[in-house]
Write a protein that holds these residues in place. Structure first.
Motif, mmCIF file in Angstrom:
data_model
loop_
_atom_site.group_PDB
_atom_site.id
_atom_site.type_symbol
_atom_site.label_atom_id
_atom_site.label_comp_id
_atom_site.label_asym_id
_atom_site.label_seq_id
_atom_site.Cartn_x
_atom_site.Cartn_y
_atom_site.Cartn_z
ATOM 1 N N ARG A 173 0.832 -1.201 0.000
ATOM 2 C CA ARG A 173 0.000 0.000 0.000
ATOM 3 C C ARG A 173 0.875 1.262 0.000
ATOM 4 N N ALA A 174 1.989 1.227 0.744
ATOM 5 C CA ALA A 174 2.873 2.403 0.815
ATOM 6 C C ALA A 174 3.503 2.676 -0.562
ATOM 7 N N ASN A 176 14.261 4.978 -4.805
ATOM 8 C CA ASN A 176 13.908 6.162 -3.999
ATOM 9 C C ASN A 176 12.810 5.871 -2.977
ATOM 10 N N ILE A 177 12.396 4.618 -2.911
ATOM 11 C CA ILE A 177 11.293 4.278 -1.995
ATOM 12 C C ILE A 177 11.866 3.566 -0.771
ATOM 13 N N LEU A 189 6.958 6.061 5.007
ATOM 14 C CA LEU A 189 7.440 6.078 3.630
ATOM 15 C C LEU A 189 8.372 7.271 3.513
ATOM 16 N N ASN A 190 9.623 7.014 3.179
ATOM 17 C CA ASN A 190 10.642 8.070 3.115
ATOM 18 C C ASN A 190 10.580 8.988 4.333
ATOM 19 N N GLY A 191 10.497 8.364 5.489
ATOM 20 C CA GLY A 191 10.579 9.097 6.750
ATOM 21 C C GLY A 191 9.281 9.725 7.236
ATOM 22 N N ILE A 192 8.209 9.602 6.462
ATOM 23 C CA ILE A 192 6.935 10.225 6.880
ATOM 24 C C ILE A 192 5.907 9.133 7.191
ATOM 25 N N ASN A 193 5.238 9.317 8.334
ATOM 26 C CA ASN A 193 4.227 8.353 8.752
ATOM 27 C C ASN A 193 3.021 8.404 7.798
#
Ligand code: DC
Length: 232
Positions: free
Chosen positions: A43-44, A71-72, A89-93
């Motif tokens: 899903r992410a 980049n993911i 995902l890339n540091g963000i919840n």
């Protein structure tokens, strides 16, 4: 449980809307193991695609996604207030966003791509390398952890699954059509079972749990008996 040092890998696969995650979370809590929702990872990736315009007019640009995979970056962090693992995902919840209808609509297209699956499986194995893990998904007992100590394959009557999902959405105040939900569940079953790479299959050594007529409490008793036998 005689062995306080127990280190099991528990793989839970099965159809959508079977209550896999509710069940897996309970098992992980009881065992004090790490719980990983592998569906959240697909899903992410889908959320990334939507965010970065890799999906246009309903169609995913597979080549661009494959190029973007580097980049993911996906990770999990335990939130003690929510008593749950959250996905970053890339540091963000993004734990909320990945549950949107839009993500649900496109996740099948994303999760059928071989390179996406390879990247997710690598991360899943890394997360499980110390065992003491409960992971749920579609290919955990067949592909991710073929040597898991305990493999459960969950199923339930599609009409019963649709009814549960319908009630859940109505309780959340959503206006939904039962027939639409049942159709969607049957379609998702078909896609999961028929995709080319890692289709949903019961591993030969998995134990079937049909929870059509079982409460969560009954399911817990069922699995704890199995776990206790393993740990004897
Ligand atoms: O479990 P879920 O419905 O949140 O999973 C979302 C999607 O990801 C679903 O369409 C199937 C796919 N998936 C997968 O292909 N492999 C997994 N191990 C877990 C989920």
């Amino acid at each position: 449980m005689n062995d306080p040092q127990h280190k099991l890998t528990i793989a839970i696969d099965g159809y959508s809307s079977c209550g896999k995650s509710t069940f897996a979370i309970e098992v992980a809590k009881k065992m004090k193991y790490l719980y990983i929702d592998s569906g959240a990872m697909y899903r992410a990736v889908t959320f990334y695609c939507l965010q970065n315009n890799l999906i246009k007019n309903g169609k995913l640009n597979e080549d661009r996604l494959i190029h973007s995979l580097k980049n993911i970056h996906i990770s999990f962090q335990y939130n003690p207030k929510k008593e749950a693992n959250e996905i970053f995902l890339n540091g963000i919840n993004r734990s909320e966003e990945i549950r949107s209808v839009e993500v649900s609509n496109y996740v099948s297209q994303v999760s059928k791509i071989k390179k996406v699956r390879e990247k997710m499986v690598e991360l899943q194995r890394e997360l499980g390398k110390n065992k003491q893990i409960v992971m749920d998904g579609r290919d955990i007992g067949t592909v991710v952890f073929p040597d898991a100590d305990l493999k459960i394959f969950m199923t339930a009557d599609p009409a019963i699954r649709a009814e549960r999902r319908y009630k859940e959405l109505v309780e959340k105040g959503k206006k939904v059509d039962y027939n639409e939900i049942e159709k969607n569940i049957r379609e998702r079953d078909f896609i999961d079972e028929n995709r080319e790479f890692s289709p949903l299959r019961k591993a030969p050594d998995a134990i079937v749990l049909d929870n059509s007529h079982m409460s969560v409490k009954e399911q817990m008793k069922w699995i704890m008996d199995l776990i206790n036998q393993k740990l004897k």
